[in-house]
Write a protein that holds these residues in place. Structure first.
Motif, PDB file in Angstrom:
ATOM      1  N   THR A   1      -1.795 -13.832  -9.697  1.00 40.56           N
ATOM      2  CA  THR A   1      -1.559 -13.009  -8.519  1.00 40.56           C
ATOM      3  C   THR A   1      -0.794 -11.733  -8.852  1.00 40.56           C
ATOM      4  O   THR A   1      -0.413 -10.999  -7.960  1.00 40.56           O
ATOM      5  CB  THR A   1      -0.779 -13.790  -7.454  1.00 40.56           C
ATOM      6  OG1 THR A   1       0.434 -14.296  -8.024  1.00 40.56           O
ATOM      7  CG2 THR A   1      -1.602 -14.960  -6.938  1.00 40.56           C
ATOM      8  N   SER A   2      -0.550 -11.484 -10.126  1.00 42.86           N
ATOM      9  CA  SER A   2       0.127 -10.264 -10.539  1.00 42.86           C
ATOM     10  C   SER A   2      -0.943  -9.241 -10.931  1.00 42.86           C
ATOM     11  O   SER A   2      -1.642  -9.422 -11.929  1.00 42.86           O
ATOM     12  CB  SER A   2       1.058 -10.546 -11.720  1.00 42.86           C
ATOM     13  OG  SER A   2       1.622  -9.337 -12.197  1.00 42.86           O
ATOM     14  N   ILE A   3      -1.075  -8.198 -10.126  1.00 44.33           N
ATOM     15  CA  ILE A   3      -2.145  -7.221 -10.316  1.00 44.33           C
ATOM     16  C   ILE A   3      -1.555  -5.841 -10.595  1.00 44.33           C
ATOM     17  O   ILE A   3      -0.704  -5.353  -9.841  1.00 44.33           O
ATOM     18  CB  ILE A   3      -3.047  -7.157  -9.068  1.00 44.33           C
ATOM     19  CG1 ILE A   3      -3.668  -8.528  -8.788  1.00 44.33           C
ATOM     20  CG2 ILE A   3      -4.137  -6.099  -9.242  1.00 44.33           C
ATOM     21  CD1 ILE A   3      -4.443  -8.594  -7.496  1.00 44.33           C
ATOM     22  N   GLY A   4      -1.994  -5.233 -11.663  1.00 47.30           N
ATOM     23  CA  GLY A   4      -1.587  -3.873 -11.989  1.00 47.30           C
ATOM     24  C   GLY A   4      -2.751  -2.924 -11.778  1.00 47.30           C
ATOM     25  O   GLY A   4      -3.873  -3.207 -12.218  1.00 47.30           O
ATOM     26  N   ILE A   5      -2.501  -1.830 -11.100  1.00 51.64           N
ATOM     27  CA  ILE A   5      -3.556  -0.853 -10.820  1.00 51.64           C
ATOM     28  C   ILE A   5      -3.230   0.438 -11.554  1.00 51.64           C
ATOM     29  O   ILE A   5      -2.170   1.052 -11.324  1.00 51.64           O
ATOM     30  CB  ILE A   5      -3.691  -0.596  -9.313  1.00 51.64           C
ATOM     31  CG1 ILE A   5      -4.028  -1.902  -8.590  1.00 51.64           C
ATOM     32  CG2 ILE A   5      -4.762   0.459  -9.034  1.00 51.64           C
ATOM     33  CD1 ILE A   5      -4.098  -1.780  -7.075  1.00 51.64           C
ATOM     34  N   LEU A   6      -4.114   0.832 -12.448  1.00 50.16           N
ATOM     35  CA  LEU A   6      -3.939   2.071 -13.202  1.00 50.16           C
ATOM     36  C   LEU A   6      -4.620   3.196 -12.451  1.00 50.16           C
ATOM     37  O   LEU A   6      -5.837   3.191 -12.287  1.00 50.16           O
ATOM     38  CB  LEU A   6      -4.539   1.926 -14.606  1.00 50.16           C
ATOM     39  CG  LEU A   6      -4.039   0.737 -15.437  1.00 50.16           C
ATOM     40  CD1 LEU A   6      -4.746   0.717 -16.788  1.00 50.16           C
ATOM     41  CD2 LEU A   6      -2.528   0.798 -15.611  1.00 50.16           C
ATOM     42  N   GLY A   7      -3.827   4.157 -11.975  1.00 46.58           N
ATOM     43  CA  GLY A   7      -4.359   5.248 -11.180  1.00 46.58           C
ATOM     44  C   GLY A   7      -3.822   5.177  -9.770  1.00 46.58           C
ATOM     45  O   GLY A   7      -4.021   4.177  -9.072  1.00 46.58           O
ATOM     46  N   ALA A   8      -3.138   6.222  -9.349  1.00 45.54           N
ATOM     47  CA  ALA A   8      -2.482   6.239  -8.035  1.00 45.54           C
ATOM     48  C   ALA A   8      -3.124   7.255  -7.097  1.00 45.54           C
ATOM     49  O   ALA A   8      -2.460   7.811  -6.229  1.00 45.54           O
ATOM     50  CB  ALA A   8      -0.994   6.533  -8.193  1.00 45.54           C
ATOM     51  N   GLY A   9      -4.429   7.474  -7.269  1.00 46.87           N
ATOM     52  CA  GLY A   9      -5.158   8.345  -6.350  1.00 46.87           C
ATOM     53  C   GLY A   9      -5.644   7.561  -5.151  1.00 46.87           C
ATOM     54  O   GLY A   9      -5.124   6.496  -4.817  1.00 46.87           O
ATOM     55  N   ARG A  10      -6.687   8.063  -4.486  1.00 52.00           N
ATOM     56  CA  ARG A  10      -7.179   7.409  -3.270  1.00 52.00           C
ATOM     57  C   ARG A  10      -7.703   6.009  -3.533  1.00 52.00           C
ATOM     58  O   ARG A  10      -7.470   5.092  -2.739  1.00 52.00           O
ATOM     59  CB  ARG A  10      -8.273   8.271  -2.621  1.00 52.00           C
ATOM     60  CG  ARG A  10      -7.756   9.591  -2.063  1.00 52.00           C
ATOM     61  CD  ARG A  10      -8.861  10.413  -1.470  1.00 52.00           C
ATOM     62  NE  ARG A  10      -9.865  10.806  -2.471  1.00 52.00           N
ATOM     63  CZ  ARG A  10     -10.858  11.658  -2.230  1.00 52.00           C
ATOM     64  NH1 ARG A  10     -11.006  12.182  -1.028  1.00 52.00           N
ATOM     65  NH2 ARG A  10     -11.713  11.961  -3.180  1.00 52.00           N
ATOM     66  N   VAL A  11      -8.408   5.832  -4.646  1.00 44.44           N
ATOM     67  CA  VAL A  11      -8.953   4.513  -4.962  1.00 44.44           C
ATOM     68  C   VAL A  11      -7.834   3.519  -5.238  1.00 44.44           C
ATOM     69  O   VAL A  11      -7.780   2.423  -4.670  1.00 44.44           O
ATOM     70  CB  VAL A  11      -9.905   4.595  -6.169  1.00 44.44           C
ATOM     71  CG1 VAL A  11     -10.347   3.195  -6.594  1.00 44.44           C
ATOM     72  CG2 VAL A  11     -11.121   5.445  -5.840  1.00 44.44           C
ATOM     73  N   GLY A  12      -6.910   3.889  -6.125  1.00 38.33           N
ATOM     74  CA  GLY A  12      -5.834   2.986  -6.510  1.00 38.33           C
ATOM     75  C   GLY A  12      -4.928   2.603  -5.360  1.00 38.33           C
ATOM     76  O   GLY A  12      -4.592   1.425  -5.175  1.00 38.33           O
ATOM     77  N   THR A  13      -4.528   3.594  -4.551  1.00 36.90           N
ATOM     78  CA  THR A  13      -3.618   3.292  -3.445  1.00 36.90           C
ATOM     79  C   THR A  13      -4.311   2.478  -2.362  1.00 36.90           C
ATOM     80  O   THR A  13      -3.695   1.603  -1.736  1.00 36.90           O
ATOM     81  CB  THR A  13      -3.039   4.582  -2.845  1.00 36.90           C
ATOM     82  OG1 THR A  13      -4.107   5.466  -2.464  1.00 36.90           O
ATOM     83  CG2 THR A  13      -2.163   5.305  -3.848  1.00 36.90           C
ATOM     84  N   ASN A  14      -5.596   2.733  -2.144  1.00 41.68           N
ATOM     85  CA  ASN A  14      -6.353   1.962  -1.167  1.00 41.68           C
ATOM     86  C   ASN A  14      -6.413   0.487  -1.571  1.00 41.68           C
ATOM     87  O   ASN A  14      -6.161  -0.411  -0.760  1.00 41.68           O
ATOM     88  CB  ASN A  14      -7.761   2.542  -1.051  1.00 41.68           C
ATOM     89  CG  ASN A  14      -8.593   1.901   0.040  1.00 41.68           C
ATOM     90  OD1 ASN A  14      -8.131   1.725   1.160  1.00 41.68           O
ATOM     91  ND2 ASN A  14      -9.826   1.553  -0.274  1.00 41.68           N
ATOM     92  N   LEU A  15      -6.726   0.225  -2.834  1.00 46.71           N
ATOM     93  CA  LEU A  15      -6.776  -1.144  -3.332  1.00 46.71           C
ATOM     94  C   LEU A  15      -5.399  -1.790  -3.320  1.00 46.71           C
ATOM     95  O   LEU A  15      -5.254  -2.974  -2.976  1.00 46.71           O
ATOM     96  CB  LEU A  15      -7.351  -1.156  -4.747  1.00 46.71           C
ATOM     97  CG  LEU A  15      -8.843  -0.831  -4.872  1.00 46.71           C
ATOM     98  CD1 LEU A  15      -9.207  -0.624  -6.340  1.00 46.71           C
ATOM     99  CD2 LEU A  15      -9.702  -1.927  -4.269  1.00 46.71           C
ATOM    100  N   ALA A  16      -4.384  -1.027  -3.670  1.00 42.45           N
ATOM    101  CA  ALA A  16      -3.024  -1.569  -3.714  1.00 42.45           C
ATOM    102  C   ALA A  16      -2.584  -2.071  -2.350  1.00 42.45           C
ATOM    103  O   ALA A  16      -2.013  -3.160  -2.218  1.00 42.45           O
ATOM    104  CB  ALA A  16      -2.055  -0.513  -4.231  1.00 42.45           C
ATOM    105  N   GLY A  17      -2.841  -1.282  -1.318  1.00 46.57           N
ATOM    106  CA  GLY A  17      -2.429  -1.662   0.020  1.00 46.57           C
ATOM    107  C   GLY A  17      -3.083  -2.950   0.491  1.00 46.57           C
ATOM    108  O   GLY A  17      -2.422  -3.844   1.024  1.00 46.57           O
TER     109      GLY A  17
END
Length: 232
Positions: free
Chosen positions: A20-36
């Motif tokens: 359940t520990s997920i790291g997202i590389l990239g903080a643009g629209r795609v990354g922030t959308n998935l993060a939320g």
């Protein structure tokens, strides 16, 4: 956890809950959308940008449970890593993180295209191959799974908003990794019948080539949600 996890065999449920520990590389629209969306589903999410301070400042207002770090720390501390960096530079970026990605599942949602001058995707960077294949070759100890690269970013986390049910394609060599990614897709709102496993990582060249239709659609209809889907 939701989606496929309820109907998976007990062994798969246990495996998925551990990861359940997920790291997202990239903080643009795609990354922030998935993060939320993934954070809201209960996952521990770290968003990795060029620097944690810059990423946190640019994503103010995002779910408070999301952590921020540089990309090396993000890749090294997560169990599952999502590549949401620009596809034309992803190979160099992630090859530099080879040590941090050993043994990890790497979900690649990017498309590698050349800049055509108007901000829309141009020609493929790897004709006859794919970014996912290049990543798997460069990261032999990482399990690369390609998915969610055949739609605009807002559809990734809200497939139910389209009038026609969209398709999420999967490509990857490792069956356990694909089962895990299928569970995460369920957390993003994807129903099992709309997830199409195409086979090994070489099949990613087919879905990555679908990006070639995107600029024509955007020029005609504007930036409206859509996906390239399989009709049955």
């Amino acid at each position: 956890m939701t989606g496929n996890l309820r109907s998976s065999p007990p062994r798969h449920r246990k495996e998925q809950h551990r990861m359940t520990s997920i790291g997202i590389l990239g903080a643009g629209r795609v990354g922030t959308n998935l993060a939320g969306k993934l954070s809201a589903a209960g996952h521990h999410v770290t968003l990795g940008g060029r620097s944690p301070e810059d990423t946190a400042a640019r994503t103010a207002g995002l779910a408070p449970r999301i952590a921020f770090a540089d990309q090396r720390t993000t890749a090294g501390t997560a169990d599952i890593v999502i590549n949401a960096t620009p596809g034309d530079s992803s190979l160099d970026r992630l090859t530099d993180l080879r040590t941090e990605l050993v043994g990890k599942i790497l979900i690649d949602v990017s498309n590698a295209t050349r800049d055509d001058g108007d901000g829309l995707p141009g020609d493929l960077c790897y004709p006859g191959s794919s970014l996912a294949e290049k990543l798997q070759a460069a990261l032999p100890d990482t399990h690369v799974v390609k998915t969610l690269n055949t739609m605009l970013f807002m559809v990734m986390t809200a497939p139910e908003t389209l009038t026609t049910p969209p398709t999420a394609y999967l490509s990857g060599d490792d069956e356990h990794a694909k089962r895990t990614v299928t569970g995460l897709l369920g957390d993003l709102g994807w129903q099992p019948e709309r997830i199409e496993d195409l086979g090994d990582i070489t099949t990613a060249r087919a879905t990555e080539a679908m990006i070639l239709v995107v600029p024509h659609i955007l020029r005609r209809h504007g930036f409206k949600p859509f996906a390239v889907s399989l009709a049955r």
